[in-house]
Design an enzyme around this catalytic site. Sequence first.
Site, mmCIF file in Angstrom:
data_model
loop_
_atom_site.group_PDB
_atom_site.id
_atom_site.type_symbol
_atom_site.label_atom_id
_atom_site.label_comp_id
_atom_site.label_asym_id
_atom_site.label_seq_id
_atom_site.Cartn_x
_atom_site.Cartn_y
_atom_site.Cartn_z
ATOM 1 C CG HIS A 1 -51.137 -32.994 -44.374
ATOM 2 N ND1 HIS A 1 -51.210 -31.761 -44.968
ATOM 3 C CD2 HIS A 1 -50.006 -33.574 -44.838
ATOM 4 C CE1 HIS A 1 -50.176 -31.615 -45.777
ATOM 5 N NE2 HIS A 1 -49.427 -32.698 -45.704
ATOM 6 C CG ASP B 1 -44.773 -39.754 -44.016
ATOM 7 O OD1 ASP B 1 -44.094 -40.037 -45.016
ATOM 8 O OD2 ASP B 1 -44.744 -38.637 -43.467
HETATM 9 N N1 ACO Z 1 -52.479 -37.859 -33.381
HETATM 10 C C1 ACO Z 1 -53.261 -37.332 -32.407
HETATM 11 N N2 ACO Z 1 -53.701 -36.059 -32.402
HETATM 12 C C2 ACO Z 1 -53.317 -35.268 -33.430
HETATM 13 C C3 ACO Z 1 -52.515 -35.748 -34.481
HETATM 14 C C4 ACO Z 1 -52.099 -37.090 -34.436
HETATM 15 N N3 ACO Z 1 -51.318 -37.597 -35.403
HETATM 16 N N4 ACO Z 1 -52.269 -34.741 -35.358
HETATM 17 C C5 ACO Z 1 -52.919 -33.664 -34.879
HETATM 18 N N5 ACO Z 1 -53.557 -33.986 -33.711
HETATM 19 C C6 ACO Z 1 -54.424 -33.120 -32.910
HETATM 20 C C7 ACO Z 1 -53.612 -32.120 -32.092
HETATM 21 O O1 ACO Z 1 -53.267 -32.639 -30.827
HETATM 22 C C8 ACO Z 1 -54.565 -30.952 -32.026
HETATM 23 O O2 ACO Z 1 -55.545 -31.278 -31.053
HETATM 24 P P1 ACO Z 1 -56.190 -30.102 -30.122
HETATM 25 O O3 ACO Z 1 -56.897 -29.202 -31.084
HETATM 26 O O4 ACO Z 1 -57.060 -30.826 -29.165
HETATM 27 O O5 ACO Z 1 -55.003 -29.426 -29.470
HETATM 28 C C9 ACO Z 1 -55.257 -30.967 -33.390
HETATM 29 O O6 ACO Z 1 -55.206 -32.329 -33.820
HETATM 30 C C10 ACO Z 1 -54.594 -30.069 -34.425
HETATM 31 O O7 ACO Z 1 -53.210 -30.425 -34.500
HETATM 32 P P2 ACO Z 1 -52.055 -29.405 -34.823
HETATM 33 O O8 ACO Z 1 -50.808 -29.862 -34.153
HETATM 34 O O9 ACO Z 1 -52.513 -28.001 -34.570
HETATM 35 O O10 ACO Z 1 -51.920 -29.593 -36.397
HETATM 36 P P3 ACO Z 1 -50.738 -29.089 -37.294
HETATM 37 O O11 ACO Z 1 -51.338 -28.734 -38.592
HETATM 38 O O12 ACO Z 1 -49.928 -28.035 -36.622
HETATM 39 O O13 ACO Z 1 -49.793 -30.376 -37.424
HETATM 40 C C11 ACO Z 1 -48.959 -32.457 -38.178
HETATM 41 C C12 ACO Z 1 -49.806 -31.226 -38.523
HETATM 42 C C13 ACO Z 1 -47.575 -32.008 -37.694
HETATM 43 C C14 ACO Z 1 -48.772 -33.295 -39.443
HETATM 44 C C15 ACO Z 1 -49.688 -33.297 -37.080
HETATM 45 O O14 ACO Z 1 -50.932 -33.761 -37.560
HETATM 46 C C16 ACO Z 1 -48.840 -34.475 -36.563
HETATM 47 O O15 ACO Z 1 -48.024 -34.287 -35.662
HETATM 48 N N6 ACO Z 1 -49.028 -35.690 -37.171
HETATM 49 C C17 ACO Z 1 -48.205 -36.824 -36.791
HETATM 50 C C18 ACO Z 1 -46.856 -36.760 -37.504
HETATM 51 C C19 ACO Z 1 -46.979 -37.034 -38.999
HETATM 52 O O16 ACO Z 1 -47.605 -37.993 -39.408
HETATM 53 N N7 ACO Z 1 -46.294 -36.196 -39.802
HETATM 54 C C20 ACO Z 1 -46.251 -36.348 -41.251
HETATM 55 C C21 ACO Z 1 -47.089 -35.322 -41.929
HETATM 56 S S1 ACO Z 1 -47.073 -35.511 -43.671
HETATM 57 C C22 ACO Z 1 -45.572 -34.957 -44.137
HETATM 58 O O17 ACO Z 1 -45.015 -34.020 -43.617
HETATM 59 C C23 ACO Z 1 -44.897 -35.619 -45.181
#
Ligand code: ACO
Length: 435
Positions: A311, A368
């Site tokens: 998140h 979720d």
């Molecule tokens: N699985 C694996 N790795 C992840 C995940 C994940 N679900 N989420 C983040 N990471 C990793 C990224 O690859 C990144 O790694 P790095 O630093 O080695 O490059 C690090 O964690 C930071 O991730 P960001 O993408 O910079 O985080 P951001 O805050 O931009 O994204 C998000 C947040 C979109 C929710 C992300 O965690 C994600 O894609 N999660 C999966 C989709 C999801 O569950 N979305 C629902 C969110 S809740 C809602 O909106 C209702």
Amino acid sequence: MPHRYYTGEKVEMKIDGQVHELPVVVGTEGEKAIDIRTLRASTGYITLDSGYANTGSCISNITYLDGEKGILSYRGYDIADLAENCTFVEVAYLLDHGSLPTRDELSQFSQMLNDFAMIHEDMLRFFDGYPPKSPPMAILSSMVNSLCSFYPEMTDNPLENIDKMSARLLSKVRTIAAFSYKKSMGHPLVYPRHDLSYCANFLNMMFDSPVKPYEVNHKVVAALNKLLILHGDHEQNCSTSTVRMVGSARVNLYASVSAGISALWGPLHGGANEAVMEMLESIHQGGGNFRQFVERAKDPKDPFRLVGFGHRVYKTFDPRCRIIKQACDEVLDDLKVVDPLLDIAKELEEVALKDDYFIERSLYPNVDFYSGIIYRAIGIPTNMFTVMFALGRLPGWIAHWKEMWDDPAWRISRPRQIYVGPLSRPFVPMDQRGL
Ligand code: ACO
């Protein structure tokens, strides 16, 4: 415009050898921000913050969220108390009016929801225009946008009509959602009933049929109330910011909410609830080997992410996820449903939470991760999950649109950029551009 949260405190910023003073804003929970509105005019610099991870777009009194401590409250009330003690309609009233309703206020509000429950019969023809497999979010977004043609109540001051517009939207989105499901099944539409509560009415419109009358199950109604409450608002998330941004151009409530629905559709946002179920289902179909999904999620060369994890704001457990996980056990138990996906989800969570990759990045299950298992247990099909999220988030979108419209500091949302394209070039006529 000066605001009471401007305490007089200032920070100094040294740019090109000159010190600039910028005012500090302090929220009621002690959160601090630097107001940089005058920065460009006085220094020539803008701030750059892709994804707005460190940008406050407004001052708001609707929802408080502390991502480090895992706290979430609406209008000062802890989300756990609301989920435990309220109906969704009470919480919708709270979000949109600022206070919990008295008995009389709740009864008047419920009456409005009843009065506005039908959609204009001419809108029913819209459903016929969509191909059978149309995504329900596409239908929902376009139908909500169309509401302004049927109910054109935008005046110079739409806040005069806001209670009517909000009740209309809350009630009709529920009807549109249920109708789109019936249409996708090729079943006759079931109209709203005056004698059912908000959630019971929705379930009846979804599941009643001429050959199998629906019997309202109060445990299912309670579970739905809880899920919708937990989705009610989440401050400046992607869809809510979209509603505010679109509305900032002085666009009507229906069109602004329609844009929010489109933003919510994305798999990185509300669409994740559907994607989680698909992921759990494919783990199940593949014999339950979830470890390979964890490995894929950790592989920097693989774009796959563990859906339902991570998140932007929470760096600890999402408080909504905790409540939903517990509700999952209770609801499945109450309904005597055995779902192997729940066990897979729990095992997956356990493994991920012990894994260095997830620990280092503070990746926890989000709202979720478990919600789909409850929806599935109460009979909601997977392709309707994000529509359910939209139904829950609606009061939040309305509250933010209203707050934005009434904000003395309102200006059209218009971020800036740093241009890195080609420098000015002489125009090349077509016959001189080569082959
Ligand atoms: N699985 C694996 N790795 C992840 C995940 C994940 N679900 N989420 C983040 N990471 C990793 C990224 O690859 C990144 O790694 P790095 O630093 O080695 O490059 C690090 O964690 C930071 O991730 P960001 O993408 O910079 O985080 P951001 O805050 O931009 O994204 C998000 C947040 C979109 C929710 C992300 O965690 C994600 O894609 N999660 C999966 C989709 C999801 O569950 N979305 C629902 C969110 S809740 C809602 O909106 C209702």
